[in-house]
Design an enzyme around this catalytic site. Structure first.
Site, PDB file in Angstrom:
ATOM      1  N   CYS A  72       0.843  -1.211   0.000  1.00 21.10           N
ATOM      2  CA  CYS A  72       0.000   0.000   0.000  1.00 21.10           C
ATOM      3  C   CYS A  72       0.874   1.255   0.000  1.00 21.10           C
ATOM      4  O   CYS A  72       1.529   1.567   0.998  1.00 21.10           O
ATOM      5  CB  CYS A  72      -0.914  -0.032   1.224  1.00 21.10           C
ATOM      6  SG  CYS A  72      -1.819   1.489   1.525  1.00 21.10           S
ATOM      7  N   CYS A  75      -0.049   3.945   2.540  1.00 21.57           N
ATOM      8  CA  CYS A  75       0.371   3.516   3.882  1.00 21.57           C
ATOM      9  C   CYS A  75       1.809   3.940   4.148  1.00 21.57           C
ATOM     10  O   CYS A  75       2.168   4.333   5.270  1.00 21.57           O
ATOM     11  CB  CYS A  75       0.254   2.005   4.033  1.00 21.57           C
ATOM     12  SG  CYS A  75      -1.419   1.345   3.890  1.00 21.57           S
TER      13      CYS A  75
END
Length: 316
Positions: A72, A75
């Protein structure tokens, strides 16, 4: 930020504050939390350690949960900011990082639809904060509000941070002692490694010699709960419980999920209601599972005391 909730509208704030105060008093009787190292302000949490590192900790300090994954990209933008702020806030909140790929059950229990997703747990209550990467200024405002509400409404003043403290020293200070220390330590290590079967056997070995050992009884109840929910499909379980209110096993499975996700009152209430409307073997099954869940939470918890009274009324 999208998804931000009004933390000032937290329900049952006074009850949660009382629970937190009792938990802190219990911790003091057991030797207190002591000071932590700055390195201990950010922890990696798994399904096996969630109850200890998030739910129990939330009685001392707000726990901010960062759901993330290696693949991600947002993230990778958000996580370093949260980690830096955890150090900067110096114990006013604890950051728990959960890898969704390795802990999909927790992701499902929190209803995470996309990552990064950030939640908080305060005195055992789950609060959604925001989803997706966000500007640091907005994150700071959310954290400031969280810290303020945690202190004013729940009485949580945070952790004492000592730059000279050894990382992990607090956990080491709670290493089991006594004649069953090696077995209990083996159980804890197995839990942290995700070996629920090994942890269950270690606790059973203690109880075979000392059936009333409180730490082993509670540890066994927790490990067995984690083992039961690990293979569940949370969405399917909850749907079956909603569609089949008279199905005792469906209600028992949903109560397990409730408790594993930190929804203690929901789990207890569901089983008390099941006891009220059943009889015979069905009633016994619901009652016995409720007693097992009492052991998971601990007999000193006021939610257990209240649920025991409700169970007595349902039975008699």
């Amino acid at each position: 930020m999208s998804g931000v909730v009004d933390l000032a509208a937290v329900k049952a704030a006074q009850e949660a504050k009382a629970k937190a105060e009792q938990a802190r008093a219990q911790a003091a009787r057991e030797g207190g939390a002591g000071a932590v190292s700055p390195a201990d302000l950010v922890v990696d949490v798994t399904e096996a350690t969630f109850e200890r590192d998030v739910l129990q900790r939330s009685a001392q300090v707000p726990v901010v949960i960062d759901f993330w994954a290696e693949w991600c990209q947002p993230c990778k933008q958000l996580s370093p900011v949260l980690e830096r702020l955890a150090t900067e806030y110096n114990g006013r909140f604890l950051l728990a990082k959960i890898d969704v790929d390795a802990n999909q059950l927790l992701m499902q229990q929190f209803g995470v639809q996309g990552i990064p997703a950030v939640f908080a747990v305060v005195a055992g209550q789950v609060l959604p904060l925001f989803q997706g990467a966000a500007p640091e200024a907005q994150i700071r405002r959310t954290l400031d509000q969280l810290v303020q509400v945690a202190q004013q409404r729940f009485g949580l003043t945070g952790l004492t941070v000592d730059p000279n403290a050894e990382p992990g020293a607090e956990a080491a200070s709670k290493t089991p002692t006594g004649p069953y220390a090696s077995l209990l330590s083996a159980a804890v290590q197995a839990l942290e490694a995700g070996d629920l079967g090994g942890a269950i056997q270690a606790y059973k070995n203690v109880l075979a010699d000392d059936p009333a050992h409180p730490e082993a009884k509670r540890g066994l109840a927790r490990a067995e709960l984690l083992q039961r929910v690990r293979s569940m499909d949370p969405q399917k379980v909850r749907q079956e419980a909603a569609d089949k209110p008279a199905d005792v096993q469906a209600q028992i499975a949903a109560a397990d999920l409730d408790l594993a996700g930190g929804h203690v009152e929901d789990a207890f209430g569901r089983l008390v209601e099941t006891v009220q409307r059943t009889a015979g073997e069905d009633r016994d099954a619901a009652r016995l599972r409720l007693l097992e869940l009492f052991e998971v939470v601990g007999p000193e918890d006021p939610r257990v005391t209240a649920a025991r009274r409700a169970l007595a009324r349902a039975l008699f």
